[in-house]
Design a protein around this motif. Structure first.
Motif, short mmCIF file in Angstrom:
data_model
loop_
_atom_site.label_atom_id
_atom_site.label_comp_id
_atom_site.label_asym_id
_atom_site.label_seq_id
_atom_site.Cartn_x
_atom_site.Cartn_y
_atom_site.Cartn_z
N GLN A 96 0.81 -1.22 0.00
CA GLN A 96 0.00 0.00 0.00
C GLN A 96 0.85 1.27 0.00
O GLN A 96 0.32 2.37 -0.18
N HIS A 140 -6.62 11.72 4.46
CA HIS A 140 -5.77 11.04 5.43
C HIS A 140 -5.44 9.64 4.92
O HIS A 140 -6.34 8.90 4.54
N GLN A 141 -4.17 9.29 4.93
CA GLN A 141 -3.76 7.93 4.65
C GLN A 141 -3.60 7.18 5.97
O GLN A 141 -3.42 7.78 7.03
N GLU A 142 -3.66 5.87 5.90
CA GLU A 142 -3.57 5.04 7.09
C GLU A 142 -2.23 5.24 7.78
O GLU A 142 -1.17 5.16 7.14
N LYS A 158 -1.50 3.56 10.94
CA LYS A 158 -1.14 2.28 11.56
C LYS A 158 -1.05 1.23 10.48
O LYS A 158 -2.03 0.90 9.82
N LEU A 159 0.16 0.68 10.28
CA LEU A 159 0.39 -0.27 9.20
C LEU A 159 0.29 -1.72 9.67
O LEU A 159 -0.21 -2.58 8.94
N TYR A 163 4.03 1.90 12.48
CA TYR A 163 3.27 3.11 12.18
C TYR A 163 4.10 4.01 11.26
O TYR A 163 5.31 3.85 11.14
N THR A 196 1.15 12.08 4.39
CA THR A 196 0.00 11.23 4.68
C THR A 196 -1.31 12.01 4.70
O THR A 196 -2.38 11.41 4.77
N SER A 197 -1.23 13.34 4.65
CA SER A 197 -2.45 14.14 4.64
C SER A 197 -2.28 15.33 3.70
O SER A 197 -2.53 15.22 2.51
N SER A 211 0.07 14.41 12.38
CA SER A 211 0.26 12.97 12.16
C SER A 211 1.13 12.36 13.25
O SER A 211 0.90 11.23 13.69
#
Length: 422
Positions: free
Chosen positions: A270, A384-386, A388-389, A394, A400-401, A411
């Motif tokens: 991802q 917003h992207q995830e 917590k992977l 993380y 990510t935003s 973040s």
């Protein structure tokens, strides 16, 4: 984290930029042991300042702190930074060479534009700015960022602004903020940034932008931040350093830029490379300031010019230059593929036309090529992207935003809260 702190493995954070340092501070406040690994010789990531032997302070590109950023207000001690504010407004150089000065154009739009015959905009344009001012003041920053979006140029046209004010004000001003004079940046981010300029100030720490991450780093226990420590890979809760050392962590936070994060975590499909806005910042030393201490940004509305905006940081904070000298910052956005000597010569020629023969006395100090200046935030990008992977892995960072100091810090805080709640 339900075990005693003394028995805990540390949280290992890869990257000592604003996101990583913010995450580290929140975790430290909660009593978690933290280790921050930084490949460079100093903290800050993209928020860095070089100090030359002559005493010039050179930020990595033209950067300002918007004082109403919610996350920054939560975490940063403004008094300790000794903030120095730009005056609200700008001096705009028109395509025909004339200059128009706008004072408080977003905070006092009806008073800012000189006359109805101003080449910047019409009375209707002023009223529309007043309308947008009232609109952004009636929403929180989070609400504006959550708005459905188009690109900024389409938003401006739908709002009814004339092409005249778009080309002579919005493109040079917000194009400089976004590093995107085509204004393809998402309109909800434009609304958010517009609000920040309406409600707050654009400022710099007296001793340069790097004072911001250094303030965060100095709040951590000695030895928490390990500089000159590049990470080779992250596998589960194991962090492999380039020198062969392996750290075992309770959790790992990758707080690097998106490209480096994808490189360190190739097993996570991802993750992908980040699209970037680029800029070049060229610094000159001058014997006197063409800005006459007015603390206003100079914007170039002329097409096809290398110098997109010019400012005099030492007019805002005298500590940016040695006594008796002026620091000049010139920004060139996008790709130009020019050798430094050619770029400097072209800038000198343009600036001579702009500021007169005194430019002949300006001495080139340094040029910063910044291909990864800001992540692209185009219309349609997920807000917003995830973060917590996996259960122990993380990520954080503004990529990510949306592209800003505020997003980087948000973040980092959000990841710290996730870890503390696990």
């Amino acid at each position: 984290m339900n075990v005693p702190v003394s028995a805990q493995l540390p949280i290992v954070i890869v990257g000592a930029g604003m996101a990583g340092l913010t995450c580290a501070n929140y975790l430290h406040r909660a009593g978690c042991p933290v280790v921050v690994l930084e490949a460079a010789e100093a903290v800050g990531g993209r928020v860095r300042t070089d100090v030359t032997s002559e005493g010039y302070r050179l930020d990595y590109g033209f950067q300002v702190l918007l004082t109403k950023y919610p996350e920054v207000q939560r975490m940063i001690d403004y008094g300790a930074l000794n903030l120095k504010a730009f005056r609200s407004g700008a001096v705009i150089r028109m395509p025909d060479g004339r200059e128009t000065t706008l004072r408080n154009p977003l905070q006092q739009p009806l008073a800012a534009f000189p006359a109805l015959t101003s080449p910047i905009g019409t009375l209707t344009d002023k009223l529309r700015i007043l309308s947008l001012v009232q609109h952004v003041r009636s929403h929180s920053a989070e609400e504006l960022l959550a708005h459905p979006s188009t690109d900024t140029l389409t938003f401006l046209r739908r709002y009814g602004w004339s092409e005249q004010i778009i080309d002579t004000f919005f493109r040079p001003f917000f194009g400089g903020v976004f590093l995107d004079r085509t204004l393809t940046t998402a309109s909800n981010f434009f609304e958010f940034v517009f609000q920040q300029f309406v409600e707050g100030e654009a400022a710099v720490p007296a001793l340069g932008m790097q004072q911001i991450p250094e303030q965060l780093a100095n709040r951590l226990p000695a030895g928490t931040v390990r500089l000159n420590t590049p990470v080779e890979s992250v596998e589960g809760n194991k962090v492999h350093l380039r020198g062969g050392e392996i750290l075992t962590a309770a959790a790992v936070v990758v707080a690097t830029n998106g490209d480096t994060t994808a490189h360190l975590l190739p097993h996570l499909p991802q993750l992908h490379a980040t699209a970037w806005r680029r800029t070049t910042c060229t610094y000159f030393s001058a014997p006197a300031s063409p800005g006459r201490q007015d603390k206003l940004l100079r914007l170039n509305a002329a097409h096809g010019q290398m110098a997109h905006n010019v400012c005099f940081p030492s007019d805002v904070s005298p500590d940016y230059a040695p006594p008796g000298r002026t620091l000049v910052s010139v920004s060139t956005h996008g790709e130009h593929h020019l050798p430094e000597t050619t770029l400097v010569a072209l800038l000198h020629a343009e600036l001579m036309v702009w500021f007169g023969d005194e430019v002949a006395q300006w001495k080139h100090l340094r040029t910063y090529h910044l291909p990864h200046a800001l992540p692209v935030y185009a219309n349609g990008k997920a807000q917003h992207q995830e973060l917590k992977l996996t259960n122990t892995l993380y990520r954080c960072g503004d990529y990510t935003s949306y592209p800003s100091l505020n997003a980087a810090m948000a973040s980092g805080r959000e990841v710290a809260e996730m870890i503390l709640q696990s």
